[in-house]
Design an enzyme around this catalytic site. Structure first.
Site, PDB file in Angstrom:
ATOM      1  N   LYS A 204      57.878  58.537  32.546  1.00 27.07           N
ATOM      2  CA  LYS A 204      58.122  57.105  33.368  1.00 27.07           C
ATOM      3  C   LYS A 204      56.825  56.720  32.819  1.00 27.07           C
ATOM      4  O   LYS A 204      56.210  55.343  32.061  1.00 27.07           O
ATOM      5  CB  LYS A 204      58.508  56.736  34.762  1.00 27.07           C
ATOM      6  N   GLU A 210      48.731  64.418  36.218  1.00 23.34           N
ATOM      7  CA  GLU A 210      49.097  66.334  36.052  1.00 23.34           C
ATOM      8  C   GLU A 210      49.802  66.131  34.935  1.00 23.34           C
ATOM      9  O   GLU A 210      49.316  67.711  34.324  1.00 23.34           O
ATOM     10  CB  GLU A 210      50.501  66.361  37.345  1.00 23.34           C
ATOM     11  N   GLY A 265      61.805  56.533  39.203  1.00 28.10           N
ATOM     12  CA  GLY A 265      61.523  58.235  38.770  1.00 28.10           C
ATOM     13  C   GLY A 265      62.138  59.041  39.905  1.00 28.10           C
ATOM     14  O   GLY A 265      63.208  59.625  38.570  1.00 28.10           O
ATOM     15  N   ARG A 266      62.791  58.966  40.648  1.00 26.56           N
ATOM     16  CA  ARG A 266      63.906  59.752  41.332  1.00 26.56           C
ATOM     17  C   ARG A 266      64.765  59.586  41.521  1.00 26.56           C
ATOM     18  O   ARG A 266      65.947  60.552  41.569  1.00 26.56           O
ATOM     19  CB  ARG A 266      63.022  59.675  42.591  1.00 26.56           C
ATOM     20  N   GLU A 351      60.872  60.340  49.725  1.00 25.24           N
ATOM     21  CA  GLU A 351      59.642  59.255  48.688  1.00 25.24           C
ATOM     22  C   GLU A 351      60.590  58.186  49.159  1.00 25.24           C
ATOM     23  O   GLU A 351      60.507  56.829  49.178  1.00 25.24           O
ATOM     24  CB  GLU A 351      60.200  60.087  47.252  1.00 25.24           C
ATOM     25  N   HIS A 382      69.018  84.823  57.282  1.00 26.69           N
ATOM     26  CA  HIS A 382      68.045  85.788  57.647  1.00 26.69           C
ATOM     27  C   HIS A 382      66.975  84.748  57.642  1.00 26.69           C
ATOM     28  O   HIS A 382      66.248  85.998  58.196  1.00 26.69           O
ATOM     29  CB  HIS A 382      68.090  86.686  56.615  1.00 26.69           C
ATOM     30  N   LYS A 493      46.061  59.649  45.172  1.00 24.65           N
ATOM     31  CA  LYS A 493      45.420  59.526  44.212  1.00 24.65           C
ATOM     32  C   LYS A 493      44.425  59.599  43.470  1.00 24.65           C
ATOM     33  O   LYS A 493      43.667  59.852  42.783  1.00 24.65           O
ATOM     34  CB  LYS A 493      46.417  59.260  42.525  1.00 24.65           C
TER      35      LYS A 493
HETATM   36  O1  LIG Z   1      57.299  59.969  35.748  1.00 22.92           O
HETATM   37  P1  LIG Z   1      55.988  59.190  36.408  1.00 22.92           P
HETATM   38  O2  LIG Z   1      55.237  58.038  36.115  1.00 22.92           O
HETATM   39  O3  LIG Z   1      54.486  60.768  35.901  1.00 22.92           O
HETATM   40  O4  LIG Z   1      55.548  59.899  37.627  1.00 22.92           O
HETATM   41  C1  LIG Z   1      56.194  60.791  38.280  1.00 22.92           C
HETATM   42  C2  LIG Z   1      56.685  61.402  39.783  1.00 22.92           C
HETATM   43  O5  LIG Z   1      55.263  60.400  40.525  1.00 22.92           O
HETATM   44  C3  LIG Z   1      55.740  59.253  41.586  1.00 22.92           C
HETATM   45  O6  LIG Z   1      54.987  58.372  41.109  1.00 22.92           O
HETATM   46  C4  LIG Z   1      54.486  59.878  42.938  1.00 22.92           C
HETATM   47  O7  LIG Z   1      54.787  60.750  43.333  1.00 22.92           O
HETATM   48  C5  LIG Z   1      56.709  59.525  41.830  1.00 22.92           C
HETATM   49  O8  LIG Z   1      57.546  58.810  41.795  1.00 22.92           O
HETATM   50  C6  LIG Z   1      57.141  59.828  40.059  1.00 22.92           C
HETATM   51  O9  LIG Z   1      58.151  60.424  40.191  1.00 22.92           O
END
Ligand SMILES: O=P(O)(O)OC[C@H]1O[C@](O)(CO)[C@@H](O)[C@@H]1O
Length: 528
Positions: A204, A210, A265-266, A351, A382, A493
């Protein structure tokens, strides 16, 4: 509006807290032959049985009073209408608009519906061109693999859906890469022929470290291995709400699929973030997923409070977590197809609602999001079920079952279902003959919900995920917190960015706290 603990409805519940905690669930069944009918609901191809909760009719009425006092309905309507309920970020929250059927305007108005429909058609057209081989890679080879690079909400939703609906997969194989440790990316690259691979960079913000690191790596791999100048143009696509940042990665924003700041995002698997789903199982199955979620949206928007599934699930969760202090909840689906569900719900619930100030910025004086965890049944039986049955903490469980097995799948559905029902029964009934050794006794009276799906289809999966989205919303509405920001994730971060040069370089660690300095020193030492 008064805060939760100042509402009379909450105070009444609080006064009977002890009685609710010790309420015999077995006793409630003994008193009421119709309990199952009265404490279960059906919507979106699912049955929710919440009769194994410590809820008398009176307690349920008090919970409903609480929902009224907290104006859950008004808050819901504000979300659906696109009011900026994500106040800390000044944004609307409109994932429900992403599932409005084609041709309908929905709750949020025509402009939003048009933008959603345009993107959905573009996704479908593009996916069909790729799936049928009309759109090829840079050297003319058909696309047989997709590497979806994203993390958090840009990973978990599409991953959950494609794992759950794997029997429907009839498009390119989708590989998911979230972690920056390189393992998933290496595994994906090892499985893929670079000339037949599409890389989807899903973010987003288009700034997540990452995702950007993995994207650079994957693009370098394509450049190295595909003998064509236009390889990035043909074989890398971006999905983002930050189109202006796409160019920084060397990609053409014109080719990107958009999402919007009004989709968290979620909550985004229904948007272009779900493009991997469309590629993997096709536009029709994706439409059914959206339709199932929309059916749950309609139910949430229209059903009266007492028969509203997300509302009841949210109230029960707040009863267990906030009133009775049960600080974790297990989610146990009885199908490996939903093995990713607890990880997905961890992000969705924790979150969203892992917050300790209310919407006015005042500290809350009660517990918010419980920890969500779980594993599939029967393997979980189990592993951790011993603690569920005899541990000192009461852990409410959501059991999820599927009545009709997926066509062509082997396995023993009867065994599975017998185990599912037996576990919720055992948690409730316990075992405690007077002449039994103490170690063998099970206290019982442990609460659970059972959600039974008629079948695991795109539509019922959509409804199930939307159910938990709305449950999360209802909890936040009751607590008076904002469910749609995530500032807590930011600090780590920022600190990671500050620490990187210190870890990499040899400079003095002045000003770094003792523990972190010690860890850096040992890391440098061992790393050599
Ligand atoms: O889609 P992006 O901006 O890479 O963010 C990935 C994820 O990182 C967060 O901002 C924080 O973990 C989430 O809310 C989001 O889903």
């Amino acid at each position: 509006m008064k805060t939760l603990e100042h509402t009379e409805a909450w105070q009444r519940l609080w006064a009977s807290r002890e009685a609710i905690a010790t309420q015999s669930i077995n006793g409630l069944f003994a008193e009421d032959a119709d309990r199952f009918e009265d404490f279960s609901l059906t919507a979106g191809g699912m049955l929710l049985d919440y009769s194994k909760q410590p809820l008398s009719r009176q307690t349920r009425e008090r919970l409903l009073e609480l929902a009224r006092a907290r104006d859950v309905i008004g808050q819901r309507d504000a979300m659906l209408a696109g009011e900026p309920i994500n106040a800390s970020e000044g944004r609307a929250v409109l994932h429900t608009a992403l599932r409005v059927p084609e041709g309908e305007t929905g709750w949020a108005g025509a402009d939003i519906a048009r933008a959603v429909e345009d993107t959905r058609s573009r996704m479908a057209e593009l996916a069909e061109a790729i799936r049928t081989g009309r759109r090829t890679g840079a050297t003319g080879q058909p696309i047989e693999h997709v590497i979806n690079i994203g993390i958090g909400g840009s990973d978990l939703g599409p991953r959950l859906v494609l794992e759950a609906l794997a029997p429907l997969a009839d498009g390119p194989a989708v590989h998911f890469v979230a972690n920056v440790d390189g393992v998933e990316l290496q595994q994906a690259m090892a499985h893929c022929d670079p000339e037949r691979t599409l890389v989807l960079v899903v973010s987003k913000s288009f700034g997540t470290v990452e995702t950007m690191a993995n994207a650079h790596e994957a693009m370098a791999w394509l450049r190295r291995r595909v003998p064509a100048d236009n390889v990035l143009e043909r074989q890398v696509m971006a999905v983002t709400a930050s189109l202006d940042r796409v160019r920084e990665l060397g990609l053409d924003p014109e080719l990107a699929l958009p999402m919007w700041d009004w989709v968290g995002g979620r909550y985004s698997l229904w948007s272009a973030v779900g493009f991997a789903i469309v590629l993997g199982i096709g536009p029709e199955a994706f439409e059914s997923l959206l339709a199932g979620a929309h059916a749950m949206d309609r139910h949430f928007a229209e059903a009266p409070l007492e028969s509203n599934m997300p509302v009841m699930l949210g109230l029960v969760s707040v009863l267990n977590g906030t009133l009775l202090g049960r600080r974790s909840q297990a989610v146990v689906p009885y199908t490996e197809r939903l093995g990713r569900l607890s990880a997905y719900l961890q992000q969705l619930v924790m979150e969203s609602n892992g917050k300790s100030v209310d919407r006015s910025g005042h500290p809350v004086t009660f517990s918010t999001a419980a920890a969500i965890w779980g594993q599939t049944g029967t393997p979980g039986q189990h592993a951790f079920f011993q603690a569920l049955h005899q541990g000192t903490d009461v852990v409410p469980v959501d059991f999820i079952g599927v009545a009709r097995p997926v066509a062509g799948e082997r396995g023993d559905p009867l065994e599975l279902t017998a185990n599912l029902f037996a576990q919720s029964q055992a948690l409730m009934q316990g075992r405690g003959d007077a002449d039994m050794a103490a170690e063998r006794r099970c206290p019982g009276n442990r609460p659970s919900n059972t959600i039974l799906l008629e079948a695991l289809t795109p539509s019922s999966l959509g409804a199930l995920i939307a159910l938990y989205e709305h449950r999360t919303f209802v909890e936040a509405a009751l607590w008076g917190i904002t469910a749609f920001d995530q500032f807590g994730v930011e600090l780590g971060k920022v600190l990671a960015a500050d620490l990187k040069p210190l870890i990499a370089g040899g400079q003095a660690l002045d000003g770094v706290d003792g523990s972190t300095a010690g860890l850096i020193a040992r890391y440098r030492d061992w790393r050599g």
